[in-house]
Design a protein around this motif. Sequence first.
Motif, short mmCIF file in Angstrom:
data_model
loop_
_atom_site.label_atom_id
_atom_site.label_comp_id
_atom_site.label_asym_id
_atom_site.label_seq_id
_atom_site.Cartn_x
_atom_site.Cartn_y
_atom_site.Cartn_z
N GLY A 1 0.80 -1.13 -0.07
CA GLY A 1 -0.14 0.05 0.04
C GLY A 1 0.73 1.33 0.12
O GLY A 1 0.67 2.25 -0.78
N ILE A 2 1.78 1.31 0.86
CA ILE A 2 2.72 2.60 0.94
C ILE A 2 3.47 2.56 -0.42
O ILE A 2 3.70 3.62 -0.93
N ALA A 3 3.87 1.44 -1.10
CA ALA A 3 4.66 1.51 -2.28
C ALA A 3 3.98 2.10 -3.39
O ALA A 3 4.17 2.75 -3.99
N ALA A 4 2.64 1.76 -3.26
CA ALA A 4 1.64 2.25 -4.36
C ALA A 4 1.38 3.66 -4.43
O ALA A 4 1.56 4.45 -5.32
N ARG A 5 1.43 4.23 -3.04
CA ARG A 5 1.16 5.59 -2.61
C ARG A 5 2.49 6.57 -3.12
O ARG A 5 2.37 7.62 -3.80
N LEU A 6 3.54 6.02 -2.75
CA LEU A 6 4.94 6.48 -3.40
C LEU A 6 5.08 6.75 -4.90
O LEU A 6 5.30 7.65 -5.52
N ALA A 7 4.53 5.28 -5.50
CA ALA A 7 4.83 5.36 -6.98
C ALA A 7 3.68 6.23 -7.52
O ALA A 7 4.01 7.03 -8.60
#
Length: 576
Positions: A113-119
């Motif tokens: 989830g955090i990786a998707a928001r950063l991307a």
Amino acid sequence: MTAGIPNPWPNPWDEAMRAAAILAVDAASMGGAALRAPPGPVRDRWLALMHGLLPPATPWRRLPPGIADSRLLGGLDLAATLQAGRPIAERGLLAEADGGILLAAMAERLTPGIAARLAAALDAGEVAIERDGLALRTPARLALIALDEGLEPEEAPPAALLDRLAFQLDLSAIAPAATGGSGPTAGQVIAARTLLPGIAVGPDVLEALCATAAALGIASLRPPLLALHVARAAAALAGREAVAEEDAALAARLVLGPRAIQAPAEPAAPPSAPPPPPETAEDQPPRPGPEALEDILLAAAEAAIPAGLLDQLRLAPARARLPGKAGLQRQSPKRGRPIGSRPGELRGHARLALVDTLRAAAPWQRLRARSGPAGGRLRIAREDIRILRFQQRSETATLFVVDASGSAAFHRLAEAKGAVELLLADCYIRRDRVALLAFRGTGAELLLPPTSSLVRAKRCLAGLPGGGGTPMATALDEALGVADAIRRRGQTPLVVLLTDGRANIARDGKPGRDRAAAEALEAARALQAARITALLVDTSPRPQEAGRQLAAAMGARYLPLPYADATSISQAVRAA
């Protein structure tokens, strides 16, 4: 460096300094860097160098592990909203890092989830907030430095982030004593920023970068684009007005080389009578065509590939990156790691998310005060109630189902024992449990229930007899029952079947290959229908079609290892 291109940065630390300077020139366009290195002086010196090359007022923020969405993206400022009686927005960490650097420690453990928001922030350059009665868009043009502290190759930052970061630097092999020397200065970086908008790029450079990426097996379109940004920044650092061969070669070495997943094809033989080169002016040297420039870039990229890496990629298929070694994640209403809240009612074991409830009720206080009784009370409606959600990792239980029939049974059992002991030795870190089910003659027996005790495992494995028929269907039925019991205990089952796939004993104990094979396929389909993750290790001297058919019916990964040893089986289980 090969192909006649001079390399002024011959060692890894010089390359890392060069990458830091290039990133400082145009960090937001390059996405950032993945820095693989343990905590220590080498990593600290690179970060200090990067920080010193940036302008003094550049934001430098750290991403805390397990950060909440409200802090990462921003949202409703609850205290200010309750005080003002109207929605007040709060800036998130991504907005605070606008125009600067976001430092993510332990990036290999970032949740999807955090990786998707950063991307999404790296792609759009902004953060969109549409919740809690707010609809805001805040700029977030930033670069991410992902600190990779993984100890094993499969421990790496999420692939979605790596695809968006220009540099993948490995400093783990650099000694602290080798971090001397001086690279580009902050003054050179400032001058390069001034030159950058006017840097020209010829079409031959674009074609060569794309062709080099294709030759190295890079399917994504982002790496060639990132390499183009790196080449322009390198040209600006060198004071040039256009991208030269050296700049393109450097970009290929820093950006495309670490991403290579296949060896470039061998060049075709030149024609017997090549056409003469076109005439050029005496005062202007000839510029190489796209084919010649592609050869230069390929040579530069190959120089950055670690020795032996491409040979390993030829022998082993690519594996998906796994988030750690624990079991699967599952939601729980009572315990685990908080993962936010949801609208709901306080029933059973549900726990109230007080702050989220107040946040949902805050925008409506002024309107409710007009329609309700007078007084300074906080008015909370039923639809404002928010319930906490938790997520916890389940343990993984690996069930070895070993074919103990036939003349080679003792060899297979010895390798299974070694694999079980290897997994048990790593059990504390992997949070695995191991079970053993053996089948021969007319039945199957659970020799070792799921356990993490190495002593108990060795005791149960010792002296296991072999020989007799192959009751495959009975073994798979028993494995399904054990896996189902493991799942009911909240654990994640993994079935590893070691067999040659040739069943000859039916469920009722009577011999007959055709009937036994049909019943084995039926039992295998039941495992697939139950969604049990499985791995079939074909241990026959010459893998036959029976093993492949059985693996397909199970929905299992098929691994033909006629001479399997304990280490290879253990590695295959970790991959599954």
